[in-house]
Design a protein around this motif. Structure first.
Motif, PDB file in Angstrom:
ATOM      1  N   VAL A   1       6.519 -21.085 -36.098  1.00 44.18           N
ATOM      2  CA  VAL A   1       7.494 -20.602 -37.076  1.00 44.18           C
ATOM      3  C   VAL A   1       6.856 -20.592 -38.461  1.00 44.18           C
ATOM      4  N   GLY A   2       7.093 -19.512 -39.178  1.00 45.48           N
ATOM      5  CA  GLY A   2       6.556 -19.384 -40.524  1.00 45.48           C
ATOM      6  C   GLY A   2       5.219 -18.652 -40.585  1.00 45.48           C
ATOM      7  N   ALA A   3       4.556 -18.503 -39.424  1.00 45.30           N
ATOM      8  CA  ALA A   3       3.238 -17.856 -39.430  1.00 45.30           C
ATOM      9  C   ALA A   3       3.359 -16.383 -39.804  1.00 45.30           C
ATOM     10  N   ARG A   4       2.335 -15.885 -40.462  1.00 43.23           N
ATOM     11  CA  ARG A   4       2.247 -14.446 -40.729  1.00 43.23           C
ATOM     12  C   ARG A   4       1.431 -13.827 -39.604  1.00 43.23           C
ATOM     13  N   LEU A   5       1.942 -12.741 -39.040  1.00 42.67           N
ATOM     14  CA  LEU A   5       1.255 -12.116 -37.904  1.00 42.67           C
ATOM     15  C   LEU A   5       0.994 -10.646 -38.187  1.00 42.67           C
ATOM     16  N   ALA A   6      -0.076 -10.143 -37.595  1.00 37.49           N
ATOM     17  CA  ALA A   6      -0.336  -8.705 -37.606  1.00 37.49           C
ATOM     18  C   ALA A   6       0.068  -8.192 -36.229  1.00 37.49           C
ATOM     19  N   VAL A   7       1.022  -7.249 -36.188  1.00 38.01           N
ATOM     20  CA  VAL A   7       1.645  -6.858 -34.920  1.00 38.01           C
ATOM     21  C   VAL A   7       1.221  -5.447 -34.524  1.00 38.01           C
ATOM     22  N   GLY A   8       0.857  -5.293 -33.263  1.00 39.50           N
ATOM     23  CA  GLY A   8       0.548  -3.973 -32.719  1.00 39.50           C
ATOM     24  C   GLY A   8       1.766  -3.403 -32.020  1.00 39.50           C
ATOM     25  N   LEU A   9       1.749  -2.109 -31.804  1.00 39.82           N
ATOM     26  CA  LEU A   9       2.916  -1.444 -31.218  1.00 39.82           C
ATOM     27  C   LEU A   9       2.421  -0.428 -30.204  1.00 39.82           C
ATOM     28  N   ASP A  10       2.960  -0.499 -28.984  1.00 39.43           N
ATOM     29  CA  ASP A  10       2.611   0.486 -27.968  1.00 39.43           C
ATOM     30  C   ASP A  10       3.623   1.629 -28.071  1.00 39.43           C
ATOM     31  N   ARG A  11       3.253   2.660 -28.817  1.00 41.07           N
ATOM     32  CA  ARG A  11       4.202   3.743 -29.107  1.00 41.07           C
ATOM     33  C   ARG A  11       4.577   4.531 -27.861  1.00 41.07           C
ATOM     34  N   ALA A  12       3.704   4.471 -26.838  1.00 39.44           N
ATOM     35  CA  ALA A  12       4.010   5.208 -25.605  1.00 39.44           C
ATOM     36  C   ALA A  12       5.210   4.587 -24.900  1.00 39.44           C
ATOM     37  N   GLN A  13       5.525   3.334 -25.228  1.00 38.05           N
ATOM     38  CA  GLN A  13       6.648   2.655 -24.563  1.00 38.05           C
ATOM     39  C   GLN A  13       7.984   2.902 -25.257  1.00 38.05           C
ATOM     40  N   ALA A  14       7.982   3.714 -26.294  1.00 33.71           N
ATOM     41  CA  ALA A  14       9.230   3.944 -27.021  1.00 33.71           C
ATOM     42  C   ALA A  14      10.051   5.038 -26.344  1.00 33.71           C
TER      43      ALA A  14
END
Ligand code: ATP
Length: 347
Positions: free
Chosen positions: A328-341
């Motif tokens: 909790v509180g961590a900063r994250l860099a998030v990826g996104l699989d756009r093909a799953q949208a």
């Protein structure tokens, strides 16, 4: 020539008095095929099963099996003459008969020795060899379920109807019963129609899933098809939680606060981009946006993670492999699989 459907519904309607329950259902089961009728409470699943069994008569339309009309204008074949097996949610075993007699119940036309051999074979297939003389009250829920399955399959029906067959079982038993049920169906070549409100049951057992809503089949396809290509937002949400992003489509592209998504089939206008939880990647090599971890819950194989995403005005929920440390509180860099949208037009 393709063989006739093991079970076919053609434009079937049904109403209980003035309450409509089925509103034009057509469905074919191929020989040996397992189809799940999946949908929320009250959508008409059980009614369709009861029509196949002959426990109800359709208000309109036809029911047929192996090319034989079972119900339709001027025709009604009695339940016992349909050659269709039935397995109810509550097992409905005869309490005064032992296991062997329960399984032999539908075998009265067989010579005794043959009936006994069929019973012995089925009981060993469902793991109940040696329990022939036990009475239902002496059995666990899972064992009763196995007896019910063996009893339904004893007359060798070409079609087995199952109403919520696994809903009374705990998770571990449920997995075992699913495997045994598929094994027995495959071994005998019987087709099956299974009513369930549980997407996991449907995915685990069925060759095809018929998704029902308000008396209609809204989508039918393999588990992969209904999971990956839901026809609408409701169908997508029935299988798993969704994160929804408001979007605007222009020239085949849906723009959202998390960037653009392809929407080649949609007209310009408001839309909704829906993402399953596994579309987000918290250990991505090529992250797309930044987020702060608001909450984490450990669930064994994975953790659910609630994120405050920069640029989004409400949190999103996702999950991550439990081996990935997240605090909790961590900063994250998030990826996104756009093909799953999934991108759906907003009505
Ligand atoms: P559940 O998962 O809760 O069993 P279901 O999808 O199987 O639901 P059905 O039992 O087929 O749904 O019911 C469809 C509709 O018909 C519902 O609106 C229900 O209230 C109604 N209904 C079902 N059986 C009867 C009955 N015997 N008399 C009157 N209405 C009925």
């Amino acid at each position: 020539m393709t063989p006739p459907a093991a079970l076919a519904f053609r434009a079937v309607r049904h109403a209980y008095g003035r309450t409509p329950a089925l509103d034009g259902v057509s469905l074919d089961l191929a020989p040996g095929e397992i189809v799940a009728l999946l949908g929320p409470s009250g959508c008409g699943k059980t009614t369709l099963l009861r029509l196949a069994a002959g426990l109800e008569r359709p208000t309109a339309g036809e029911v047929a099996a192996a090319g034989r009309l079972l119900a339709g204008p001027g025709t009604f074949v009695e339940p016992e003459d349909r050659g269709i097996g039935l397995m109810f949610q509550d097992y409905a075993l005869f309490p005064h008969l032992d296991v062997a007699a329960n399984v032999a119940f539908g075998l009265t036309k067989q010579p005794r020795a043959i009936a006994a051999a069929i019973v012995a074979d089925l009981l060993s297939r469902v793991g109940l060899a040696g329990r022939e003389r036990a009475y239902p009250h002496m059995l666990s829920g899972g064992e009763q379920q196995r007896v019910a399955l063996a009893r339904a399959m004893a007359p060798r029906p070409a079609v087995l109807l199952m109403d919520e067959p696994f809903s009374n079982l705990d998770q571990r038993l449920r997995r075992g019963m699913r495997r045994e049920t598929i094994g027995l169906l495959r071994a005998t070549g019987a087709a099956a129609l299974m009513v369930t409100h549980d997407p996991d049951d449907a995915m685990a057992v069925a060759d095809r899933i018929a998704l029902m809503r308000a008396g209609r089949i809204v989508q039918i396809g393999t588990p992969e098809e209904v999971w990956h290509r839901p026809v609408d937002r409701w169908a997508a949400a029935f299988f798993a939680d969704l994160e929804e992003l408001p979007a605007t489509v222009r020239a085949g592209r849906a723009d959202t606060p998390l960037g653009p998504f392809a929407a080649p089939d949609l007209a310009d206008g408001p839309a909704l981009v829906c993402l399953r939880r596994d579309a987000f990647d918290l250990a991505a090599a090529d992250p797309e946006f930044a987020a702060t971890v608001l909450a984490v819950r450990f669930l064994g194989e994975h953790r659910t993670v609630r994120l405050a995403v920069d640029g989004l005005d409400r949190p999103i929920d996702t999950h991550v492999d439990a081996r990935v440390p997240v605090a909790v509180g961590a900063r994250l860099a998030v990826g996104l699989d756009r093909a799953q949208a999934f991108v759906f037009a907003q009505p």
